[in-house]
Design a protein around this motif. Structure first.
Motif, mmCIF file in Angstrom:
data_model
loop_
_atom_site.group_PDB
_atom_site.id
_atom_site.type_symbol
_atom_site.label_atom_id
_atom_site.label_comp_id
_atom_site.label_asym_id
_atom_site.label_seq_id
_atom_site.Cartn_x
_atom_site.Cartn_y
_atom_site.Cartn_z
ATOM 1 N N ARG A 50 -44.255 30.473 67.755
ATOM 2 C CA ARG A 50 -44.067 30.329 66.301
ATOM 3 C C ARG A 50 -45.216 29.508 65.724
ATOM 4 O O ARG A 50 -45.773 28.644 66.405
ATOM 5 C CB ARG A 50 -42.744 29.612 66.013
ATOM 6 N N PHE B 46 -42.886 34.108 75.892
ATOM 7 C CA PHE B 46 -42.176 34.072 74.617
ATOM 8 C C PHE B 46 -43.169 34.376 73.501
ATOM 9 O O PHE B 46 -44.382 34.475 73.728
ATOM 10 C CB PHE B 46 -41.509 32.708 74.406
ATOM 11 N N THR B 47 -42.596 34.517 72.325
ATOM 12 C CA THR B 47 -43.435 34.748 71.139
ATOM 13 C C THR B 47 -43.607 33.420 70.405
ATOM 14 O O THR B 47 -42.643 32.871 69.864
ATOM 15 C CB THR B 47 -42.804 35.765 70.191
ATOM 16 N N THR C 36 -46.889 32.333 80.372
ATOM 17 C CA THR C 36 -47.434 31.442 79.346
ATOM 18 C C THR C 36 -48.643 30.693 79.912
ATOM 19 O O THR C 36 -48.617 30.259 81.078
ATOM 20 C CB THR C 36 -46.391 30.423 78.882
ATOM 21 N N ASP D 94 -51.214 30.670 74.813
ATOM 22 C CA ASP D 94 -51.220 32.136 74.955
ATOM 23 C C ASP D 94 -49.962 32.522 75.702
ATOM 24 O O ASP D 94 -49.782 32.187 76.888
ATOM 25 C CB ASP D 94 -52.457 32.581 75.730
ATOM 26 N N SER D 95 -49.071 33.234 75.008
ATOM 27 C CA SER D 95 -47.808 33.639 75.635
ATOM 28 C C SER D 95 -47.298 34.888 74.947
ATOM 29 O O SER D 95 -47.559 35.108 73.765
ATOM 30 C CB SER D 95 -46.774 32.509 75.533
ATOM 31 N N ALA D 96 -46.609 35.680 75.736
ATOM 32 C CA ALA D 96 -45.984 36.891 75.206
ATOM 33 C C ALA D 96 -44.833 37.255 76.144
ATOM 34 O O ALA D 96 -44.867 36.948 77.342
ATOM 35 C CB ALA D 96 -46.978 38.041 75.123
ATOM 36 N N PRO D 97 -43.799 37.877 75.637
ATOM 37 C CA PRO D 97 -42.659 38.259 76.486
ATOM 38 C C PRO D 97 -43.104 39.145 77.662
ATOM 39 O O PRO D 97 -43.849 40.109 77.482
ATOM 40 C CB PRO D 97 -41.751 39.014 75.529
ATOM 41 N N ALA E 76 -50.141 33.331 66.378
ATOM 42 C CA ALA E 76 -49.636 34.690 66.214
ATOM 43 C C ALA E 76 -50.456 35.653 67.054
ATOM 44 O O ALA E 76 -51.643 35.487 67.222
ATOM 45 C CB ALA E 76 -49.656 35.100 64.750
ATOM 46 N N GLY E 77 -49.805 36.698 67.552
ATOM 47 C CA GLY E 77 -50.511 37.703 68.314
ATOM 48 C C GLY E 77 -50.736 37.282 69.735
ATOM 49 O O GLY E 77 -50.632 36.129 70.097
ATOM 50 N N ALA E 78 -51.091 38.189 70.592
ATOM 51 C CA ALA E 78 -51.373 37.915 71.997
ATOM 52 C C ALA E 78 -52.742 38.434 72.318
ATOM 53 O O ALA E 78 -53.253 39.344 71.712
ATOM 54 C CB ALA E 78 -50.313 38.551 72.891
#
Length: 942
Positions: free
Chosen positions: A667, A664-665, A701, A694-697, A738-740
């Motif tokens: 917040r 996920f992104t 995660t 640290d997570s990103a679509p 913010a960011g990955a």
């Protein structure tokens, strides 16, 4: 005065002493030979034969028969001279070497020959034998020197020549005046009359005038006592001489016999009616000299009370005896006359006895107040609700003419308090006091102590002090009750504050326990409830497919998980989970909780040495963080494989929870980030660690963190730590939002976050320098470099704020910049860590700055005398010695001593039950400032 003139005066005295002694001895010896030749027939015949044989000395003795005294009178004369010589020897042996004693020795030797009437026959013997006239030499050395030395001795008593203004010049002037007066008196008056004038009246009168200035203004009490002793004797001598003079005049006018004295020096005028006065003058001269000796010898010196009584008796006896003798002489000496004289003497006694004590007291101690005046002043000062006990001793002392007054108040349950007053001229004088107990209804509530001189005197003095002490009983009792009420009030206030503090502590403890239970339920039991939910979902799926046997198995598993969840909830509520963690350790507890019956969770502990244990708070924080991260993975990524990794590397315990879910992104935390992540961050921050998300679509995660460790040795489950282990370094929490980034960068960021902080000095200006050093070492990326430069420029911007305030604003700006994440997560994590470390190191300086502002604006008001010291201690930019009230060049030892004294003062003020909350907080900050100074000076010394 230099030593040479002193030796010159001593030499002159020795010359005068030797010359006077030789002349007196020769004078007395020749006079004795003449008396013996005149009154012993055998000796007279021998002298006559020698004169007939041509012996000039024998002829001179025969010629001097005409100047001889009657036998009885000659015997008395020589006894008086012998007494003078004995007194001179005693003075020389026991009187010391003061100038008063030296002059008295000279006076006694000279007077032994000067006023011996028989010895004057030596003049004719020497003239007949040698043709020399020694009458003038006799007048100078014996009469003049004796009179001058006696007067000088009494005028210089008791201080001596050195204490008299122009002492030696005064002595020289007195010597010249006395020599002239004695020479003229001897030339114009018979020797009996001159003896009475000089030694009966002149010497005592001059001595009384000279010693009067020491009675009340003597430099020490010893001198005042010496002066009182001599004044007593001189007063008795003068009083007796006056009475004898009156009696002599009356008896001479009436022609009474017994007064005529055969004076060979009367030049044919016949005898003089001065027998009483002459013999009294001879005796009084020796008595005054002995009084001086007694004054210089403490063992012989009588107490002032005894002197007072003695002089009172002398005055009464002289007055009554003189009155009886005068009346008896006027009445003719018959029985009727003596009866009348006795009656008049009784009347004189009644009149004199009531006033003699007061007259003597005034003579010895001066005019002193009446009891009424002292009691009235004490009553005036004792009025009102709060009598000023500090003024009472001074009022009593000034009205009593005392030099030292001490009022001791016995306080119940406390040490007695002493209120003291001492006259300015008695500051360095040891005080000998007389104590009078102060009682109230039979209970001793205090003590009134007055110097012994103020009590000495008539019988009214002790009674007066006793009355004053009695009048203070009610005053001191009221003061004691006031102290007791104030103490009870302070105890009540302190007890009230203790109750309020206990209530606040109880509320805070209950709130903390509630939050702890909430976190433990969320991070611990929730794991089992989530697993139970997944199992129920599988059971529902199996039953809907019609596979009842598999559904039954699933339901059996659900029942087991329900039992497990129930047990976990009970253990959490009772604290058993924490006990199991403390007993088994982090690795075994995680293995027991995560891998039992759940094939999707894998525990990797290859980076942990076997049997490794960590501090209990570190293990608890990592344990609950791992459970929370696993629960989040099961909740948001059902069925995803979860890997929990523990490793110890680089002086830190590192953990990571990774899942291969959808990701996920994240917040920002300020925008309401996940509650689970906040819980993890709070737990790890409590032990000084950091947590990163640290997570990103599409990429899963990862929740990772690191807790710095102190150097602790290995432990086994059988030997758990029994006490507090050196805690971890305080590291702030940084949660990039913010960011990955690639997961492989996490270890580098963690290593960067563990870099040692800059060393921050103690002073506020050093706080600003530390911030400058922090900004200079940031090496910001290009996107944030201009903003970092603006922050650095703001450090030197002019304004009303001090260095600590500007440093704090700069740290706030850097912290906000790091949270934005514009410069990259690695840079932001390092900045957040450095900012928090610098802020923590400067917390004390910032607190001092805030306190200085509150003290200046009088928001916080400290007790009198401490407010200025507090402002000086927290003044920014001042040198350390100046902050402590010392000179700028004070050494380390003085600085440490002053810091230690102020540290004790502020700690006492912080712990005082009567201090308000604001005062206690201010005193705590001030105590910390003193501790910092002690540490700083100790390090500099080492």
């Amino acid at each position: 005065m230099t030593a040479t003139p002193h030796r010159g005066w001593v030499g002159a005295w020795w010359v005068a002493l030797v010359a006077t002694t030789v002349l007196a001895v020769v004078w007395l010896a020749l006079g004795a030979v003449v008396a013996l030749a005149a009154h012993v027939p055998a000796l007279g015949a021998a002298v006559a034969d020698a004169a007939a044989g041509g012996n000039v000395w024998a002829g001179g003795v025969l010629d001097a028969f005409a100047m001889g005294e009657p036998g009885a009178q000659a015997v008395l004369d020589y006894l008086a001279s012998l007494a003078n010589l004995v007194v001179a020897a005693v003075l020389w042996r026991h009187g010391g070497r003061t100038w008063t004693v030296r002059l008295l020795v000279l006076a006694m030797i000279g007077s032994a020959g000067a006023f011996n009437l028989q010895a004057h026959a030596a003049t004719m013997v020497v003239r007949a034998a040698t043709g020399l006239g020694i009458g003038e030499l006799h007048q100078i050395l014996l009469h003049g020197v004796a009179s001058a030395a006696y007067v000088g001795a009494l005028l210089l008593f008791p201080a001596g020549v050195a204490a008299a203004t122009g002492g030696r010049r005064l002595l020289a002037v007195l010597t010249g005046v006395a020599l002239f007066a004695a020479g003229m008196g001897t030339a114009l008056l018979p020797h009996t009359v001159s003896c009475v004038v000089f030694f009966g009246f002149g010497v005592p009168l001059v001595g009384a005038l000279g010693v009067s200035r020491h009675l009340r203004a003597g430099a020490t009490r010893e001198r005042r006592d010496q002066a009182r002793l001599l004044a007593t004797v001189l007063t008795g001598v003068l009083a007796t001489a006056v009475v004898l003079a009156l009696l002599t005049v009356v008896m001479a006018a009436l022609g009474r016999p017994g007064l005529t004295l055969d004076d060979p020096t009367a030049r044919g005028a016949g005898g003089e009616p001065t027998a009483l006065l002459f013999w009294f003058a001879r005796v009084s001269a020796a008595a005054i000299a002995l009084a001086v000796l007694a004054a210089y010898r403490p063992r012989l010196r009588a107490s002032t009370d005894r002197l007072h009584r003695t002089l009172t008796v002398v005055v009464v006896v002289v007055a009554v005896g003189g009155a009886v003798a005068l009346v008896g002489a006027l009445a003719g000496g018959g029985p009727v006359g003596w009866v009348v004289a006795a009656a008049i003497g009784a009347g004189v006694y009644l009149a004199v006895s009531t006033r003699a004590d007061r007259l003597v007291e005034r003579l010895l101690y001066g005019r002193r107040p009446t009891p009424y005046r002292v009691l009235l002043e004490v009553a005036e000062l004792s009025r009102g609700a709060g009598p000023d006990l500090d003024r009472l001793p001074e009022a009593i002392g000034r009205h009593l003419g005392a030099r030292d007054v001490a009022l001791t108040v016995h306080r119940p349950g406390l040490r007695s308090r002493v209120h003291r007053w001492r006259r300015d001229d008695a500051a360095g004088e040891p005080a000998e006091t007389v104590a009078f107990p102060v009682r109230h209804h039979g209970e001793e509530v205090g003590v009134l102590a007055v110097d012994a001189e103020a009590v000495a005197g008539g019988g009214d003095r002790p009674r007066l002090l006793a009355d004053v002490a009695d009048s203070l009983g009610a005053v001191l009792q009221a003061h004691r009750q006031e102290i007791e009420l104030e103490r009870q009030l302070r105890a009540a206030v302190a007890h009230g504050e203790e109750i309020a503090t206990a209530r606040r502590a109880a509320v805070a403890e209950m709130d903390g326990e509630r939050r702890a239970i909430e976190r433990n339920l969320h991070d611990g039991a929730q794991h089992h409830l989530v697993s139970l939910r997944l199992s129920l979902g599988l059971a529902e799926h199996v039953i809907t497919t019609g596979d009842h046997a598999a559904g039954a198995e699933r339901l059996a598993t659900v029942l087991e998980q329900v039992d497990t969840a129930e047990a976990v909830l009970a253990e959490t509520a009772a604290g058993v989970s924490a006990a199991h963690l403390a007993e088994q350790g982090l690795v075994d507890t995680l293995r027991r909780e995560l891998t039992g019956g759940d094939s999707t969770v894998t525990l990797d502990v290859t980076g942990v040495p076997p049997g490794r244990r960590w501090p209990a708070d570190v293990e608890s924080a990592v344990y609950f963080c791992c459970l929370e991260a696993v629960n989040n993975a099961r909740k948001h990524a059902p069925g995803a494989a979860v890997v929990v990794t523990l490793a110890e590397a680089g002086g830190a315990l590192r953990f990571a929870v990774r899942d291969d879910g959808p990701g996920f992104t994240p917040r920002p935390a300020a925008a309401g980030g996940a509650r689970g992540v906040r819980n993890v961050a709070i737990r790890v921050a409590a032990v000084g660690g950091t947590v990163e998300l640290d997570s990103a679509p599409g990429r899963g995660t990862t929740v990772s963190g690191a807790v710095p460790l102190a150097d602790v040795g290995p432990a086994t489950p059988d030997d758990p730590p029994t006490g507090p282990v050196a805690g971890p370094v305080a590291v702030p929490v940084a949660v990039p939002v913010a960011g990955a980034r690639d997961a492989s960068a996490a270890p580098d960021a963690a290593e960067e976050s563990l870099a040692p902080p800059p060393e921050v000095p103690a002073a506020s200006s050093a706080y600003l320098a530390a911030v400058r050093e922090l900004i200079a070492g940031l090496a910001p990326p290009a996107p944030v470099a201009p903003r970092v430069g603006a922050v650095a420029a703001g450090l030197d911007a002019p304004g009303p704020d001090g260095p600590a305030r500007r440093a704090e604003r700069a740290l706030d700006a850097l912290d906000a910049l790091a949270r934005e994440g514009v410069g990259g997560r690695a840079w932001a994590s390092a900045v957040s860590y450095a900012v928090e470390r610098t802020r923590l190191a400067g917390a004390r300086e910032l607190a001092e700055t805030d306190l200085a502002d509150r003290l200046h604006r009088r928001v916080v008001v400290l007790p009198a005398g401490e407010h200025e010291a507090a402002q000086r201690l927290v003044a920014p930019g001042s040198p350390t010695p100046v902050r402590l009230g010392l000179a700028p060049d004070a050494g380390p030892e003085d600085v440490r001593r002053a810091a230690g004294e102020q540290l004790a003062t502020w700690r006492s003020r912080a712990a005082h039950p009567a201090s308000s909350r604001g005062v206690r907080d201010a005193a705590t900050v001030l105590a910390g400032a003193c501790e910092a100074v002690l540490v700083e000076t100790t390090v500099e010394t080492v």
